[in-house]
Design a protein around this motif. Structure first.
Motif, PDB file in Angstrom:
ATOM      1  N   ALA A  75       0.843  -1.199   0.000  1.00  0.00           N
ATOM      2  CA  ALA A  75       0.000   0.000   0.000  1.00  0.00           C
ATOM      3  C   ALA A  75       0.878   1.248   0.000  1.00  0.00           C
ATOM      4  O   ALA A  75       1.947   1.271   0.591  1.00  0.00           O
ATOM      5  CB  ALA A  75      -0.914   0.002   1.216  1.00  0.00           C
ATOM      6  N   ASN A  76       0.397   2.302  -0.663  1.00  0.00           N
ATOM      7  CA  ASN A  76       1.203   3.524  -0.705  1.00  0.00           C
ATOM      8  C   ASN A  76       0.916   4.448   0.473  1.00  0.00           C
ATOM      9  O   ASN A  76       1.546   5.500   0.602  1.00  0.00           O
ATOM     10  CB  ASN A  76       0.997   4.270  -2.028  1.00  0.00           C
ATOM     11  N   THR A  77      -0.053   4.083   1.329  1.00  0.00           N
ATOM     12  CA  THR A  77      -0.434   4.947   2.448  1.00  0.00           C
ATOM     13  C   THR A  77      -0.739   4.148   3.703  1.00  0.00           C
ATOM     14  O   THR A  77      -0.235   4.457   4.781  1.00  0.00           O
ATOM     15  CB  THR A  77      -1.694   5.772   2.093  1.00  0.00           C
ATOM     16  N   SER A 125      -1.670   7.129  -8.924  1.00  0.00           N
ATOM     17  CA  SER A 125      -1.558   8.504  -8.435  1.00  0.00           C
ATOM     18  C   SER A 125      -2.901   8.955  -7.856  1.00  0.00           C
ATOM     19  O   SER A 125      -3.888   8.221  -7.900  1.00  0.00           O
ATOM     20  CB  SER A 125      -1.164   9.429  -9.584  1.00  0.00           C
ATOM     21  N   VAL A 126      -2.939  10.161  -7.338  1.00  0.00           N
ATOM     22  CA  VAL A 126      -4.202  10.755  -6.898  1.00  0.00           C
ATOM     23  C   VAL A 126      -5.142  10.756  -8.106  1.00  0.00           C
ATOM     24  O   VAL A 126      -4.833  11.346  -9.144  1.00  0.00           O
ATOM     25  CB  VAL A 126      -3.981  12.184  -6.378  1.00  0.00           C
ATOM     26  N   GLY A 162      -4.556   2.682  -1.126  1.00  0.00           N
ATOM     27  CA  GLY A 162      -4.096   3.901  -0.482  1.00  0.00           C
ATOM     28  C   GLY A 162      -5.133   4.992  -0.456  1.00  0.00           C
ATOM     29  O   GLY A 162      -6.231   4.861  -1.003  1.00  0.00           O
ATOM     30  N   SER A 163      -4.763   6.109   0.144  1.00  0.00           N
ATOM     31  CA  SER A 163      -5.685   7.236   0.298  1.00  0.00           C
ATOM     32  C   SER A 163      -5.887   8.002  -0.994  1.00  0.00           C
ATOM     33  O   SER A 163      -6.801   8.823  -1.089  1.00  0.00           O
ATOM     34  CB  SER A 163      -5.135   8.194   1.361  1.00  0.00           C
ATOM     35  N   SER A 180       1.405  14.158   6.582  1.00  0.00           N
ATOM     36  CA  SER A 180       0.024  14.185   7.053  1.00  0.00           C
ATOM     37  C   SER A 180      -0.679  12.847   6.959  1.00  0.00           C
ATOM     38  O   SER A 180      -1.499  12.505   7.820  1.00  0.00           O
ATOM     39  CB  SER A 180      -0.773  15.245   6.268  1.00  0.00           C
ATOM     40  N   ILE A 181      -0.380  12.075   5.908  1.00  0.00           N
ATOM     41  CA  ILE A 181      -1.158  10.855   5.685  1.00  0.00           C
ATOM     42  C   ILE A 181      -0.282   9.652   5.338  1.00  0.00           C
ATOM     43  O   ILE A 181      -0.773   8.547   5.134  1.00  0.00           O
ATOM     44  CB  ILE A 181      -2.231  11.099   4.590  1.00  0.00           C
ATOM     45  N   GLY A 182       1.034   9.862   5.242  1.00  0.00           N
ATOM     46  CA  GLY A 182       1.926   8.753   4.935  1.00  0.00           C
ATOM     47  C   GLY A 182       2.002   8.401   3.471  1.00  0.00           C
ATOM     48  O   GLY A 182       2.465   7.305   3.121  1.00  0.00           O
ATOM     49  N   LEU A 183       1.568   9.299   2.573  1.00  0.00           N
ATOM     50  CA  LEU A 183       1.595   9.020   1.136  1.00  0.00           C
ATOM     51  C   LEU A 183       3.042   9.035   0.648  1.00  0.00           C
ATOM     52  O   LEU A 183       3.743  10.037   0.764  1.00  0.00           O
ATOM     53  CB  LEU A 183       0.762  10.049   0.376  1.00  0.00           C
TER      54      LEU A 183
END
Length: 796
Positions: free
Chosen positions: A188-190, A405-406, A433-434, A596-599
């Motif tokens: 996971a990326n986050t 990506s986002v 991920g987020s 902030s979120i671990g990305l």
């Protein structure tokens, strides 16, 4: 404070327009509202625990975070005109001796998970009723109310907590299963960087938007922990079970068998591992076993194994269910499975999950007996090399933003959900991920109400997560939607990318208080990254055009000089930053997201699992022209002993994309450079991930189709034409349905095949070009034939 903003004229106009919209919206919100700053809450004693404690906590804590106001527990009806948020069950008749509003005996508020929100005025006192059909209905009703509230700590200098006007809304979900996979694992990326508190908050927020399930990944990270883990994976999966119990959400686990089930020792060890997990879990509702992704076991081994698992499962969780997917099964294995259902009629199996690599969902529902449920496992986390790739994705994005990506895609996923959901009982999405947060909310809300307007969903997202201090949630909603539009069509031609960038830049200036909000950071990051990539693409492609002019002027006497000059031109991109301030802001946002979120967007800074997992900062300056390929080609040319051979190769390179008047070139899977191509690859950018994303191959070679089709018109009926193809392997060409024999036929990468087009086929001024697919089923897809570039060359 973020980096300095340069107020170009477009930005000034955008700022003024958005500020005007915010002012108008703010004035309208004041016109009719229910002020809740002094409100208290009460709840029916009949609401079961833990929801009796959870729902008020969600209500009060989320309001307090956004306003600084902590509404109080009244324990009874307050005196005077104090507004009240009253929480009750549809089965209640009264709440502390006051009649609850009448419910419709067949209305949504009486159906599983349903609720009614109604405002009531009694002698000047205002009450907002949350009436739930059950404990989940209470939670979802609370979430609905929170999404409608206008909340801010400092709106025009004062705290804001209000409901825009009277409500009388009843709702229940269309689909029973609405969940998301949150895998605490190194891939996971986050998620691997999250604490228990972050998982708790995120699961709460998913519930606020209508989700009722979370899927964990239990055993496969114990031996390969992430360096970001806050606690061991074994402990986290138990804590996630506890969180699901707290919010009355179903806890699923995804548990493949990546070993040979015929091995008795390994089989028993896996059964023991499962049983220990089942015993430790305070809540466990569903086990999902992916048949063959990963795994390589025949269903004749899988099904008896699952039956044994289910026997152990119900010892500790009597109502828990067992599921299987047919992912990776071949036709014989799929037929075996359905024959097993027909003959054995297993009552231990709850249903089938359809995910990437599964048979078609309509077929699955048709073949699956009615007593079994059908759940979708949609990939909402990737945009290339995936189940639902972005259509006509520009290669510049595929090479930089990559696979993970986002990726807000609200309108695309609304259509995808509408296409497949009717064949299912719901979904639990695949997420790593987020970065796909917007997509999770879209799926949750459309799973609740498939007819809900997409823009309205984005408005509720913006209102809840970005606060009413933005004035008009529609403005932020439109900015989110703009990010989806950025990915449509040729990037260099998409001027909307700059407008989306300006939109987000203005919003950042209007609402600086959101700079630490990770959702805000992600969306701003994407807008800025897209703008930077477009500026680079335009600049670097122009450099290559300049270099090609130089190469075209080569002669026997200046070959080395021409190559050096051309390479110096394209290599200007190595040291030139198209917008240095913008680049710095992207770097700063990347670091802020990690904090902030671990990305994890940078290998150097964030130690991700691998570069493909959303590590977009590794590729932010990946070449968008062919300078790496040119450098390698020039080295090959320097080793040639014949000047004529050298010169011919330079002329081929110079005219690659510009073959001259009356001739045509198509990069067959490029949305920007394939205007005559009619076919669309399901995932043409699949090969844009060679050498860990750092391929030095020509950009067009990294895209391909196997059987492209092209139409040409306005041809000269008196001219002779040759078709040239670059690719790898075979290319079985037809023109107007006639198979032609090649005059040149090289199968090596980046070499050519050529055919002479008969004059009889061009007499009407047009031709259609198609290709037959060679029989290569025995080959791995990576070894199969590819067609990347096609020319129609008018002969002198």
């Amino acid at each position: 404070m973020h980096a300095r903003t340069r107020f170009v004229p477009q930005l000034k106009y955008a700022f003024c327009f958005i500020f005007l919209l915010i002012a108008i919206s703010s004035a309208q919100s004041i016109a009719q509202h229910i002020d809740l700053k002094t409100a208290s809450w009460i709840i029916s004693p009949n609401v079961p625990s833990p929801m009796k404690e959870t729902a008020p906590a969600v209500l009060t804590e989320e309001i307090a975070k956004r306003t600084g106001i902590r509404i109080k527990n009244g324990n009874s009806w307050p005196k005077g005109n104090v507004p009240v948020i009253a929480i009750a069950l549809a089965s209640d008749k009264t709440l502390f001796n006051r009649n609850i509003p009448a419910v419709n005996s067949s209305g949504p508020e009486t159906k599983p998970e349903g609720f009614r929100i109604v405002t009531e005025v009694n002698n000047g006192a205002k009450t907002i009723w949350i009436i739930g059909a059950d404990a989940r209905g209470i939670l979802f009703g609370t979430g609905y109310l929170l999404r409608q509230l206008k909340m801010s700590q400092a709106f025009m200098g004062k705290p804001l907590l209000e409901l825009a006007g009277p409500l009388n809304v009843a709702s229940s979900p269309a689909y029973a299963i609405r969940g998301h996979q949150l895998g605490y694992r190194s891939t996971a990326n986050t998620y691997d960087a999250w604490s228990v508190a972050q998982f708790d908050q995120y699961i709460r927020e998913l519930a606020i938007f209508g989700s009722n399930a979370v899927e964990g990944i239990p055993f496969h990270e114990d031996d390969k922990p992430s360096p970001h883990f806050k606690i061991p994976a074994r402990e986290m999966r138990i804590r996630m079970s506890e969180i699901c119990r707290k919010y009355d959400m179903d806890y699923w686990v995804w548990t493949p068998a990546t070993f040979e089930l015929k091995d008795p020792a390994k089989r028993q060890a896996e059964l023991d591992l499962h049983e220990q997990f089942y015993k430790e879990c305070p809540r466990l509702n569903h086990i999902f076993f992916p048949g063959g992704d990963p795994g390589d076991n025949h269903p004749s081994e899988v099904l008896p194994f699952l039956r044994e698992l289910q026997a152990k499962l119900v010892k500790y969780h009597p109502k828990a269910k067992m599921w299987i997917s047919l992912q990776g099964f071949d036709t014989e294995q799929i037929d075996y499975f359905y024959k097993y259902l027909e003959t054995e009629k297993p009552t231990w199996l709850q249903g089938v999950v359809s995910g990437p690599g599964s048979p078609p969902m309509a077929e699955t529902r048709y073949r699956l007996p009615k007593q079994y449920q059908h759940r979708q496992y949609p990939d909402i986390t990737h945009q290339v090399r995936c189940e639902f790739p972005v259509e006509k994705f520009d290669q510049a994005y595929a090479l930089t933003l990559g696979r993970e990506s986002v990726n807000p895609r609200p309108y695309a996923f609304a259509k995808i959900h509408a296409k497949y959901a009717p064949f299912t009982d719901g979904f639990v999405s695949y997420s790593d991920g987020s970065h796909d947060d917007v997509n999770k909310v879209l799926w949750s809300m459309r799973g609740w109400d498939p007819q809900m307007d997409v823009h309205r969903i984005m408005e509720e997202y913006a209102n809840f997560f970005f606060s009413a201090s933005l004035g008009a949630p529609s403005i932020a909603a439109s900015a989110i939607e703009g990010l989806e539009q950025n990915w449509k069509g040729p990037l260099a031609e998409n001027g909307a990318v700059e407008m989306t960038y300006l939109h987000w830049r203005v919003l950042r200036r209007v609402e600086e208080g959101l700079e630490n909000n990770w959702r805000w950071q992600m969306l701003v990051f994407r807008a800025y990254y897209d703008q930077y990539t477009r500026l680079r693409l335009i600049y670097e492609q122009d450099l290559e055009k300049q270099a090609n002019v130089v190469l075209d002027a080569a002669n026997r006497g200046n070959i080395i000089q021409v190559m050096d000059t051309a390479l110096a031109i394209v290599n200007k991109a190595n040291n030139h930053v198209v917008d240095r301030d913008l680049y710095k802001e992207i770097v700063d946002l990347s670091d802020a997201l990690y904090k902030s979120i671990g990305l994890q967007t940078s290998t150097q800074k964030h130690t991700p699992r691998n570069p493909e997992r959303g590590v977009v900062m590794d590729f932010i300056n990946y070449p968008l022209n062919n300078r790496w390929w040119l450098a390698d080609e020039f080295e090959k040319i320097k080793k040639m002993t014949s000047p004529d051979e050298q010169l011919a190769r330079l002329k081929t390179i110079a005219s690659w994309e510009n073959p001259g008047p009356g001739s045509y070139y198509d990069d067959v899977s490029s949305v920007a450079k394939g205007p005559r191509v009619k076919t669309v690859s399901d995932d043409a950018t699949d090969v844009a991930w060679w050498d860990n994303g750092m391929s030095r191959k020509r950009l067009s070679t990294q895209l391909f189709q196997r059987e492209p089709a092209l139409d040409y018109d306005n041809l000269d009926p008196r001219a002779r034409y040759t078709i040239r193809v670059a690719g790898e392997g075979d290319a079985l060409l037809r023109v107007d349905g006639y198979r032609l024999s090649p005059v040149i036929y090289s199968k090596e990468p980046e070499t050519f095949k050529e055919w002479i087009v008969p004059l009889s086929l061009t007499q009407d001024g047009k031709i259609s070009v198609t290709f037959d697919g060679p029989e290569e089923s025995q080959l791995n897809w990576r070894k199969q034939s590819k067609i990347s570039d096609i020319w129609l060359l008018k002969q002198p």
